[in-house]
Design a protein around this motif. Structure first.
Motif, PDB file in Angstrom:
ATOM      1  N   UNK A 114       0.840  -1.200   0.000  1.00 54.01           N
ATOM      2  CA  UNK A 114       0.000   0.000   0.000  1.00 54.01           C
ATOM      3  C   UNK A 114       0.869   1.242   0.000  1.00 54.01           C
ATOM      4  N   UNK A 115       1.922   1.226   0.819  1.00 51.99           N
ATOM      5  CA  UNK A 115       2.847   2.361   0.931  1.00 51.99           C
ATOM      6  C   UNK A 115       4.248   1.807   1.149  1.00 51.99           C
ATOM      7  N   UNK A 116       5.129   1.883   0.144  1.00 53.68           N
ATOM      8  CA  UNK A 116       6.462   1.279   0.259  1.00 53.68           C
ATOM      9  C   UNK A 116       7.424   2.028   1.164  1.00 53.68           C
ATOM     10  N   UNK A 117       7.000   3.199   1.670  1.00 62.31           N
ATOM     11  CA  UNK A 117       7.878   3.968   2.552  1.00 62.31           C
ATOM     12  C   UNK A 117       8.023   3.255   3.898  1.00 62.31           C
ATOM     13  N   UNK A 118       9.264   3.264   4.424  1.00 64.36           N
ATOM     14  CA  UNK A 118       9.516   2.574   5.687  1.00 64.36           C
ATOM     15  C   UNK A 118      10.748   3.150   6.364  1.00 64.36           C
ATOM     16  N   UNK A 119      10.988   2.686   7.560  1.00 67.32           N
ATOM     17  CA  UNK A 119      12.167   3.065   8.332  1.00 67.32           C
ATOM     18  C   UNK A 119      12.782   1.792   8.884  1.00 67.32           C
ATOM     19  N   UNK A 120      14.127   1.710   8.803  1.00 66.28           N
ATOM     20  CA  UNK A 120      14.836   0.500   9.204  1.00 66.28           C
ATOM     21  C   UNK A 120      15.859   0.865  10.268  1.00 66.28           C
ATOM     22  N   UNK A 121      15.819   0.187  11.418  1.00 65.25           N
ATOM     23  CA  UNK A 121      16.738   0.468  12.521  1.00 65.25           C
ATOM     24  C   UNK A 121      17.626  -0.743  12.789  1.00 65.25           C
ATOM     25  N   UNK A 170      24.016   2.819  16.769  1.00 65.41           N
ATOM     26  CA  UNK A 170      22.872   2.356  16.005  1.00 65.41           C
ATOM     27  C   UNK A 170      22.515   3.351  14.912  1.00 65.41           C
ATOM     28  N   UNK A 171      21.864   2.845  13.887  1.00 64.20           N
ATOM     29  CA  UNK A 171      21.502   3.665  12.747  1.00 64.20           C
ATOM     30  C   UNK A 171      20.024   3.505  12.437  1.00 64.20           C
ATOM     31  N   UNK A 172      19.466   4.533  11.825  1.00 62.09           N
ATOM     32  CA  UNK A 172      18.088   4.519  11.346  1.00 62.09           C
ATOM     33  C   UNK A 172      18.122   4.924   9.879  1.00 62.09           C
ATOM     34  N   UNK A 173      17.573   4.088   9.034  1.00 58.40           N
ATOM     35  CA  UNK A 173      17.533   4.362   7.606  1.00 58.40           C
ATOM     36  C   UNK A 173      16.113   4.734   7.199  1.00 58.40           C
ATOM     37  N   UNK A 174      15.966   5.823   6.469  1.00 53.85           N
ATOM     38  CA  UNK A 174      14.676   6.192   5.899  1.00 53.85           C
ATOM     39  C   UNK A 174      14.692   5.831   4.419  1.00 53.85           C
ATOM     40  N   UNK A 175      13.547   5.422   3.892  1.00 53.07           N
ATOM     41  CA  UNK A 175      13.509   5.083   2.479  1.00 53.07           C
ATOM     42  C   UNK A 175      12.293   4.258   2.125  1.00 53.07           C
ATOM     43  N   UNK A 206      15.699   0.789  -0.165  1.00 49.74           N
ATOM     44  CA  UNK A 206      16.216   1.894  -0.985  1.00 49.74           C
ATOM     45  C   UNK A 206      16.385   3.132  -0.101  1.00 49.74           C
ATOM     46  N   UNK A 207      17.618   3.444   0.254  1.00 45.91           N
ATOM     47  CA  UNK A 207      17.910   4.451   1.278  1.00 45.91           C
ATOM     48  C   UNK A 207      17.780   5.880   0.742  1.00 45.91           C
ATOM     49  N   UNK A 208      17.027   6.709   1.456  1.00 44.48           N
ATOM     50  CA  UNK A 208      16.919   8.133   1.108  1.00 44.48           C
ATOM     51  C   UNK A 208      17.593   9.031   2.139  1.00 44.48           C
ATOM     52  N   UNK A 209      17.798   8.511   3.354  1.00 43.33           N
ATOM     53  CA  UNK A 209      18.458   9.277   4.411  1.00 43.33           C
ATOM     54  C   UNK A 209      18.990   8.313   5.469  1.00 43.33           C
ATOM     55  N   UNK A 210      20.126   8.682   6.046  1.00 42.97           N
ATOM     56  CA  UNK A 210      20.754   7.865   7.079  1.00 42.97           C
ATOM     57  C   UNK A 210      20.914   8.701   8.340  1.00 42.97           C
ATOM     58  N   UNK A 211      20.531   8.119   9.471  1.00 41.80           N
ATOM     59  CA  UNK A 211      20.662   8.762  10.778  1.00 41.80           C
ATOM     60  C   UNK A 211      21.577   7.897  11.634  1.00 41.80           C
ATOM     61  N   UNK A 212      22.528   8.529  12.305  1.00 41.97           N
ATOM     62  CA  UNK A 212      23.541   7.793  13.064  1.00 41.97           C
ATOM     63  C   UNK A 212      23.615   8.321  14.491  1.00 41.97           C
ATOM     64  N   UNK A 213      23.580   7.412  15.458  1.00 42.16           N
ATOM     65  CA  UNK A 213      23.798   7.769  16.855  1.00 42.16           C
ATOM     66  C   UNK A 213      24.864   6.817  17.396  1.00 42.16           C
ATOM     67  N   UNK A 214      26.068   7.347  17.581  1.00 45.03           N
ATOM     68  CA  UNK A 214      27.176   6.503  18.045  1.00 45.03           C
ATOM     69  C   UNK A 214      28.022   7.191  19.107  1.00 45.03           C
ATOM     70  N   UNK A 215      27.583   8.395  19.539  1.00 44.44           N
ATOM     71  CA  UNK A 215      28.355   9.141  20.534  1.00 44.44           C
ATOM     72  C   UNK A 215      27.467  10.233  21.108  1.00 44.44           C
ATOM     73  N   UNK A 216      27.952  10.889  22.151  1.00 43.80           N
ATOM     74  CA  UNK A 216      27.188  11.967  22.769  1.00 43.80           C
ATOM     75  C   UNK A 216      27.138  13.190  21.846  1.00 43.80           C
ATOM     76  N   UNK A 217      26.104  14.011  22.022  1.00 39.98           N
ATOM     77  CA  UNK A 217      26.005  15.237  21.228  1.00 39.98           C
ATOM     78  C   UNK A 217      24.866  15.229  20.232  1.00 39.98           C
ATOM     79  N   UNK A 227      22.747   9.604   1.252  1.00 37.16           N
ATOM     80  CA  UNK A 227      23.024   8.329   0.596  1.00 37.16           C
ATOM     81  C   UNK A 227      24.357   8.313  -0.142  1.00 37.16           C
ATOM     82  N   UNK A 228      24.712   9.414  -0.804  1.00 36.12           N
ATOM     83  CA  UNK A 228      25.993   9.459  -1.520  1.00 36.12           C
ATOM     84  C   UNK A 228      27.165   9.289  -0.565  1.00 36.12           C
ATOM     85  N   UNK A 229      27.126   9.998   0.564  1.00 35.70           N
ATOM     86  CA  UNK A 229      28.197   9.875   1.560  1.00 35.70           C
ATOM     87  C   UNK A 229      28.253   8.455   2.119  1.00 35.70           C
ATOM     88  N   UNK A 230      27.092   7.887   2.327  1.00 38.95           N
ATOM     89  CA  UNK A 230      26.998   6.540   2.890  1.00 38.95           C
ATOM     90  C   UNK A 230      27.636   5.510   1.962  1.00 38.95           C
TER      91      UNK A 230
END
Length: 206
Positions: A101-108, A131-136, A175-186, A193-196
């Motif tokens: 119905x809607x292919x949009x999702x988030x992957x953690x 940990x990372x969260x992928x949007x796409x 299919x990744x459209x954005x990457x979120x990263x939490x691996x340290x304080x701040x 996606x290109x950087x990834x």
């Protein structure tokens, strides 16, 4: 050394090696530096064998609400990272029905599923437990990409080979459209996606 002291010394060395904040040979993970955010994201994606995927539910009574489910993933056989999380899916599965119905999702994905965070004494929610969260979106793959997805998944999830054939399994990718990263304080950091995909997940040896 006095032979009677050797067992005690070996025990002390073993305890020190496995103490919180240390990472013995069983850990085997060398995380990229915190300032190399894209590399950290690629590293986590390759180390993780499963992920939590959130879809927008198409099922009553929670239609239109977020719906999280666990899926086995692989971005390639161990040591061969593509950066693309592949999945083995059936349209009989409730979340896959949402994706139709809607292919949009988030992957953690989190290193909490490895031995690293436990051996370091990091709580799964701690920023230090990377940990990372992928949007796409989730897309079915065919041809040579499906061949790679099969190799990637079956090499790390061999049980899949014997799953029921009447479930009409198919290979898909996140299919990744954005990457979120939490691996340290701040606070959380973002990666394009290109950087990834340009970042090497492993240290290069010269």
């Amino acid at each position: 050394m006095n032979a009677s002291l050797r067992p005690a010394l070996l025990l002390l060395l073993g305890l020190a090696w496995l103490a919180p904040g240390s990472c013995g040979p069983a850990c085997g993970l060398q995380i990229p530096p915190h300032d190399q955010v894209a590399r950290v994201a690629r590293f986590v994606a390759h180390q993780c064998d499963w992920a939590s995927m959130a879809t927008i539910s198409s099922h009553r009574p929670v239609e239109g609400q977020p719906f999280s489910n666990v899926f086995s993933v692989s971005d390639g056989p161990h040591g061969t990272s593509s950066g693309v999380p592949y999945l083995y899916l059936t349209r009989m599965e409730v979340s896959v029905q949402d994706l139709q119905v809607n292919p949009q999702a988030s992957l953690s994905m989190s290193l909490a599923q490895t031995d690293y965070c436990r051996q370091q004494g990091f709580d799964p929610q701690s920023p230090l437990c990377a940990h990372i969260i992928l949007s796409g979106s989730v897309l079915e793959v065919n041809g040579t990409e499906a061949d790679f997805a099969k190799k990637a998944l079956f090499s790390r999830h061999p049980e899949m080979i014997d799953w029921p054939t009447d479930h009409n399994w198919f290979f898909a990718k996140f299919n990744i459209s954005q990457v979120w990263v939490l691996d340290y304080f701040g606070g959380i950091k973002t990666v394009t996606p290109d950087e990834y995909f340009q970042a090497p997940p492993h240290r290069k040896h010269h």
